[in-house]
Motif scaffolding. Structure first.
Motif, PDB file in Angstrom:
ATOM      1  N   TYR A 297       0.839  -1.200   0.000  1.00  0.00           N
ATOM      2  CA  TYR A 297       0.000   0.000   0.000  1.00  0.00           C
ATOM      3  C   TYR A 297       0.877   1.255   0.000  1.00  0.00           C
ATOM      4  O   TYR A 297       0.583   2.229  -0.699  1.00  0.00           O
ATOM      5  N   ALA A 298       1.954   1.240   0.787  1.00  0.00           N
ATOM      6  CA  ALA A 298       2.874   2.379   0.817  1.00  0.00           C
ATOM      7  C   ALA A 298       3.514   2.585  -0.553  1.00  0.00           C
ATOM      8  O   ALA A 298       3.688   3.720  -1.010  1.00  0.00           O
ATOM      9  N   GLN A 299       3.848   1.491  -1.222  1.00  0.00           N
ATOM     10  CA  GLN A 299       4.419   1.575  -2.563  1.00  0.00           C
ATOM     11  C   GLN A 299       3.411   2.151  -3.553  1.00  0.00           C
ATOM     12  O   GLN A 299       3.759   2.982  -4.410  1.00  0.00           O
ATOM     13  N   ALA A 300       2.143   1.730  -3.424  1.00  0.00           N
ATOM     14  CA  ALA A 300       1.095   2.251  -4.304  1.00  0.00           C
ATOM     15  C   ALA A 300       0.891   3.743  -4.084  1.00  0.00           C
ATOM     16  O   ALA A 300       0.734   4.506  -5.050  1.00  0.00           O
ATOM     17  N   GLN A 301       0.914   4.160  -2.822  1.00  0.00           N
ATOM     18  CA  GLN A 301       0.729   5.582  -2.510  1.00  0.00           C
ATOM     19  C   GLN A 301       1.872   6.416  -3.067  1.00  0.00           C
ATOM     20  O   GLN A 301       1.660   7.521  -3.573  1.00  0.00           O
ATOM     21  N   ALA A 302       3.090   5.899  -2.981  1.00  0.00           N
ATOM     22  CA  ALA A 302       4.245   6.624  -3.512  1.00  0.00           C
ATOM     23  C   ALA A 302       4.128   6.791  -5.028  1.00  0.00           C
ATOM     24  O   ALA A 302       4.422   7.863  -5.574  1.00  0.00           O
ATOM     25  N   GLU A 303       3.678   5.738  -5.696  1.00  0.00           N
ATOM     26  CA  GLU A 303       3.508   5.806  -7.152  1.00  0.00           C
ATOM     27  C   GLU A 303       2.400   6.794  -7.524  1.00  0.00           C
ATOM     28  O   GLU A 303       2.534   7.572  -8.488  1.00  0.00           O
ATOM     29  N   LEU A 304       1.322   6.792  -6.763  1.00  0.00           N
ATOM     30  CA  LEU A 304       0.228   7.729  -7.023  1.00  0.00           C
ATOM     31  C   LEU A 304       0.669   9.170  -6.806  1.00  0.00           C
ATOM     32  O   LEU A 304       0.287  10.067  -7.574  1.00  0.00           O
TER      33      LEU A 304
ATOM     34  N   GLU B  67      -6.610   0.763  -9.499  1.00  0.00           N
ATOM     35  CA  GLU B  67      -5.730  -0.290 -10.019  1.00  0.00           C
ATOM     36  C   GLU B  67      -4.652  -0.677  -9.006  1.00  0.00           C
ATOM     37  O   GLU B  67      -4.338  -1.867  -8.844  1.00  0.00           O
ATOM     38  N   LEU B  68      -4.098   0.321  -8.321  1.00  0.00           N
ATOM     39  CA  LEU B  68      -2.984   0.062  -7.416  1.00  0.00           C
ATOM     40  C   LEU B  68      -3.413  -0.351  -6.011  1.00  0.00           C
ATOM     41  O   LEU B  68      -2.723  -1.138  -5.354  1.00  0.00           O
ATOM     42  N   THR B  69      -4.519   0.206  -5.531  1.00  0.00           N
ATOM     43  CA  THR B  69      -4.904  -0.042  -4.136  1.00  0.00           C
ATOM     44  C   THR B  69      -5.933  -1.153  -3.955  1.00  0.00           C
ATOM     45  O   THR B  69      -6.008  -1.736  -2.874  1.00  0.00           O
TER      46      THR B  69
END
Length: 227
Positions: free
Chosen positions: A40-47, A118-120
């Motif tokens: 989730y942290a990785q997805a937030q960073a990408e967003l 898509e990411l979360t």
């Protein structure tokens, strides 16, 4: 018939506590659970990176629009009516394009919205599956979300199953739900005279924690796990 209608509500009041006691419930903090997920942290960073890049594109377009408008103002007196109309149409078209782009990227069901899903969503699905497993294991009829729209004015830690979900996800800490260590025993030297040099209480334990009042109890972590 009237007598029956009168008795039924009374019967319901008697049976309701028995029915509610038979149902187990609990709650979790989904935001806390998500924050513990590395994916989730990785997805937030990408967003965040995508959002910043798209915002830079919007700002660049706005600068172009501002330049276009300033040029028109500076040359307006030299333009014919036909030329003015053409320039004004260009400015209006540019404004409309910027708004359309903003809506395409940041609007409802725009690129940002779809990318977030898509990411979360896979992470959310993983958390919800873990919650469902815990609910079945603990035989919970209802599981509330402490961080959701439901307003929970009071929560008893005995009904908090967040740690169980973390265990299901393999993210629980080793010292979870353990009572805090007892603090060091402290003694207080009573001042000889009021207002003297020893006006403040002196603690034998000179560590930073020993500056707290002598009557303060050691902190206690969240309550033990519910059975």
């Amino acid at each position: 018939m009237k007598r029956l209608l009168y008795v039924l509500p009374l019967l319901w009041l008697v049976l309701w506590p028995m029915a509610s006691q038979a149902q187990k419930f609990g709650y979790v903090d989904s935001e806390f659970l998500m924050s513990k997920m590395p994916s989730y942290a990785q997805a937030q960073a990408e967003l965040n990176t995508l959002s910043q890049n798209w915002q830079k594109e919007v700002e660049a377009q706005k600068k172009d629009l501002d330049k276009l408008y300033r040029t028109y103002q500076a040359e307006e007196v030299l333009l014919t009516e036909a030329m003015k109309k053409k320039r004004q149409d260009e400015i209006l078209k540019k404004e409309q394009d910027i708004k359309a782009y903003q809506n395409k990227v940041f609007g409802y069901e725009g690129q940002m919205f779809k990318k977030r899903q898509e990411l979360t969503k896979p992470v959310q699905d993983q958390v919800f599956e873990a919650i469902e497993k815990v609910a079945k294991k603990k035989q919970l009829a209802i599981v509330f979300d402490k961080s959701g729209d439901l307003t929970m004015l009071y929560t008893n830690p005995a009904h908090d199953y967040t740690e169980f979900v973390l265990e299901e996800l393999g993210l629980a800490s080793e010292d979870r739900n353990q009572p805090a260590q007892k603090g060091a025993v402290r003694t207080v030297t009573t001042p000889a005279t009021p207002g003297g040099a020893a006006d403040d209480a002196v603690f034998d334990d000179q560590t930073p924690a020993s500056k707290a009042p002598a009557t303060r109890k050691p902190p206690v972590r969240k309550g033990s796990k519910p059975e």
